[in-house]
Design a protein around this motif. Structure first.
Motif, PDB file in Angstrom:
ATOM      1  N   ASP A 142       0.828  -1.206   0.000  1.00 23.22           N
ATOM      2  CA  ASP A 142       0.000   0.000   0.000  1.00 23.22           C
ATOM      3  C   ASP A 142       0.861   1.254   0.000  1.00 23.22           C
ATOM      4  N   LEU A 143       1.962   1.241   0.764  1.00 21.35           N
ATOM      5  CA  LEU A 143       2.857   2.401   0.784  1.00 21.35           C
ATOM      6  C   LEU A 143       3.470   2.636  -0.585  1.00 21.35           C
ATOM      7  N   VAL A 149       4.566   6.467  -0.578  1.00 23.37           N
ATOM      8  CA  VAL A 149       5.021   6.823   0.770  1.00 23.37           C
ATOM      9  C   VAL A 149       6.298   6.053   1.077  1.00 23.37           C
ATOM     10  N   ALA A 150       7.332   6.769   1.497  1.00 26.61           N
ATOM     11  CA  ALA A 150       8.622   6.129   1.744  1.00 26.61           C
ATOM     12  C   ALA A 150       8.676   5.458   3.107  1.00 26.61           C
ATOM     13  N   ILE A 151       8.189   6.145   4.143  1.00 28.43           N
ATOM     14  CA  ILE A 151       8.262   5.659   5.517  1.00 28.43           C
ATOM     15  C   ILE A 151       6.928   5.939   6.205  1.00 28.43           C
ATOM     16  N   GLN A 152       6.498   5.009   7.024  1.00 28.90           N
ATOM     17  CA  GLN A 152       5.265   5.187   7.786  1.00 28.90           C
ATOM     18  C   GLN A 152       5.544   4.912   9.257  1.00 28.90           C
ATOM     19  N   VAL A 153       4.970   5.744  10.106  1.00 24.30           N
ATOM     20  CA  VAL A 153       5.063   5.532  11.553  1.00 24.30           C
ATOM     21  C   VAL A 153       3.752   4.910  12.017  1.00 24.30           C
ATOM     22  N   GLY A 170      11.896  -3.814   6.629  1.00 26.45           N
ATOM     23  CA  GLY A 170      12.976  -3.348   5.769  1.00 26.45           C
ATOM     24  C   GLY A 170      13.160  -1.846   5.816  1.00 26.45           C
ATOM     25  N   ASP A 171      13.102  -1.273   7.017  1.00 25.10           N
ATOM     26  CA  ASP A 171      13.298   0.164   7.231  1.00 25.10           C
ATOM     27  C   ASP A 171      12.188   1.020   6.639  1.00 25.10           C
ATOM     28  N   ARG A 172      11.018   0.439   6.399  1.00 25.47           N
ATOM     29  CA  ARG A 172       9.889   1.230   5.881  1.00 25.47           C
ATOM     30  C   ARG A 172       8.946   1.680   6.995  1.00 25.47           C
ATOM     31  N   LEU A 173       8.997   1.017   8.162  1.00 21.33           N
ATOM     32  CA  LEU A 173       8.094   1.341   9.255  1.00 21.33           C
ATOM     33  C   LEU A 173       8.878   1.721  10.510  1.00 21.33           C
ATOM     34  N   LEU A 174       8.367   2.720  11.199  1.00 19.35           N
ATOM     35  CA  LEU A 174       8.781   3.055  12.552  1.00 19.35           C
ATOM     36  C   LEU A 174       7.535   2.946  13.430  1.00 19.35           C
ATOM     37  N   ALA A 175       7.667   3.122  14.731  1.00 14.24           N
ATOM     38  CA  ALA A 175       6.513   2.890  15.593  1.00 14.24           C
ATOM     39  C   ALA A 175       6.457   3.866  16.761  1.00 14.24           C
ATOM     40  N   PHE A 176       5.218   4.215  17.136  1.00 11.09           N
ATOM     41  CA  PHE A 176       4.916   4.860  18.405  1.00 11.09           C
ATOM     42  C   PHE A 176       4.325   3.800  19.332  1.00 11.09           C
ATOM     43  N   GLY A 177       4.817   3.719  20.560  1.00  8.83           N
ATOM     44  CA  GLY A 177       4.257   2.795  21.532  1.00  8.83           C
ATOM     45  C   GLY A 177       3.182   3.451  22.372  1.00  8.83           C
ATOM     46  N   ALA A 178       2.722   2.737  23.410  1.00 11.41           N
ATOM     47  CA  ALA A 178       1.723   3.254  24.339  1.00 11.41           C
ATOM     48  C   ALA A 178       2.075   2.781  25.741  1.00 11.41           C
ATOM     49  N   VAL A 179       1.596   3.517  26.745  1.00 14.49           N
ATOM     50  CA  VAL A 179       1.964   3.200  28.129  1.00 14.49           C
ATOM     51  C   VAL A 179       0.714   3.213  29.013  1.00 14.49           C
ATOM     52  N   PRO A 180       0.751   2.523  30.177  1.00 11.98           N
ATOM     53  CA  PRO A 180      -0.420   2.406  31.052  1.00 11.98           C
ATOM     54  C   PRO A 180      -0.563   3.599  31.998  1.00 11.98           C
TER      55      PRO A 180
END
Length: 238
Positions: free
Chosen positions: A67-68, A73-77, A107-117
């Motif tokens: 889809d990217l 789209v080069a990179i998605q968070v 392959g370096d296309r995705l980064l991530a935001f986490g979540a906390v309690p």
């Protein structure tokens, strides 16, 4: 014939608002969402009740990368589905690990935001510190009123300190809340000429959601829509 050298100075599209949910059951117990499905589509259920139909790219990294590519789209968070933000630490830790695994498989296309309690501020601070050690995790997604608290509430001090010390930015996601009392320092206009209104039956957008939708109207107001002079390109307000 030699291959052309890629132009690394060319602008790239980066999508910072995209949700991800791992397939299957992360933890046992009532109230936790479960994602099931196949290559035709999926379903999120909570306590065996249907919550939302979803596309396979919500959990399938290969489909998401395709889809990217199609969208240029080069990179998605990627970040958690907002319904999970108020869940307990065991679920969120498992989900954070799954987000990091998805990023590592991209392959370096995705980064991530986490979540906390946020039900436990000290645990929230500890999970921020752990997030900083997970490859591919670059920030923390928070609700507009985590655990019913304003973002400047003193109770969130340990969490905010940990985020600053670990250099993890916050991605504030508009959410609907049962208690939408806006608080300290509220105002009804801004220097840019925006005036908040309170239309009936409107979704309870937070100040952060309104801010992003109106290019700088950063007041705190329940169910706020904004009237700003002229059109707002790229507005996210429905």
């Amino acid at each position: 014939m030699t291959a052309a050298t890629p132009d690394r100075t060319a602008p790239r599209r980066i999508d910072v608002h995209a949700h991800y949910m791992p397939h299957g059951r992360l933890v046992d117990g009532p109230g936790f969402p479960v994602l099931s499905g196949d290559d035709r589509g999926g379903q999120i259920t909570i306590d065996d009740r249907p919550f939302r139909r979803v596309r396979p790219s919500l959990w399938d990294v290969g489909r998401r990368i395709a889809d990217l590519d199609e969208a240029g789209v080069a990179i998605q968070v990627i970040s958690p589905v907002p319904v999970t933000l108020g869940l307990d630490g065991g679920y969120l830790r498992a989900q954070n690990d799954a987000l990091a695994t998805a990023a590592a498989a991209s392959g370096d296309r995705l980064l991530a935001f986490g979540a906390v309690p946020f039900t436990d501020p000290d645990a929230a601070a500890g999970e921020v510190t752990r997030l900083a050690t997970l490859p591919g995790v670059v920030g923390v997604q928070v609700a507009t009123m985590p655990n019913g608290l304003e973002l400047d509430a003193p109770e969130l001090g340990p969490f905010l300190t940990a985020a600053e010390e670990n250099d993890l930015p916050l991605f504030v996601h508009p959410t609907e809340q049962a208690r939408m009392v806006r608080g300290r320092g509220a105002r009804t206009s801004s220097p840019s000429g925006c005036t908040p209104t309170l239309p009936p039956r409107r979704r309870p957008w937070s100040w952060a959601g309104c801010w992003s939708a109106t290019r700088g109207c950063g007041w705190r107001w329940p169910t706020a829509a904004a009237r700003c002079p002229g059109p707002t390109p790229g507005s996210a307000m429905p």
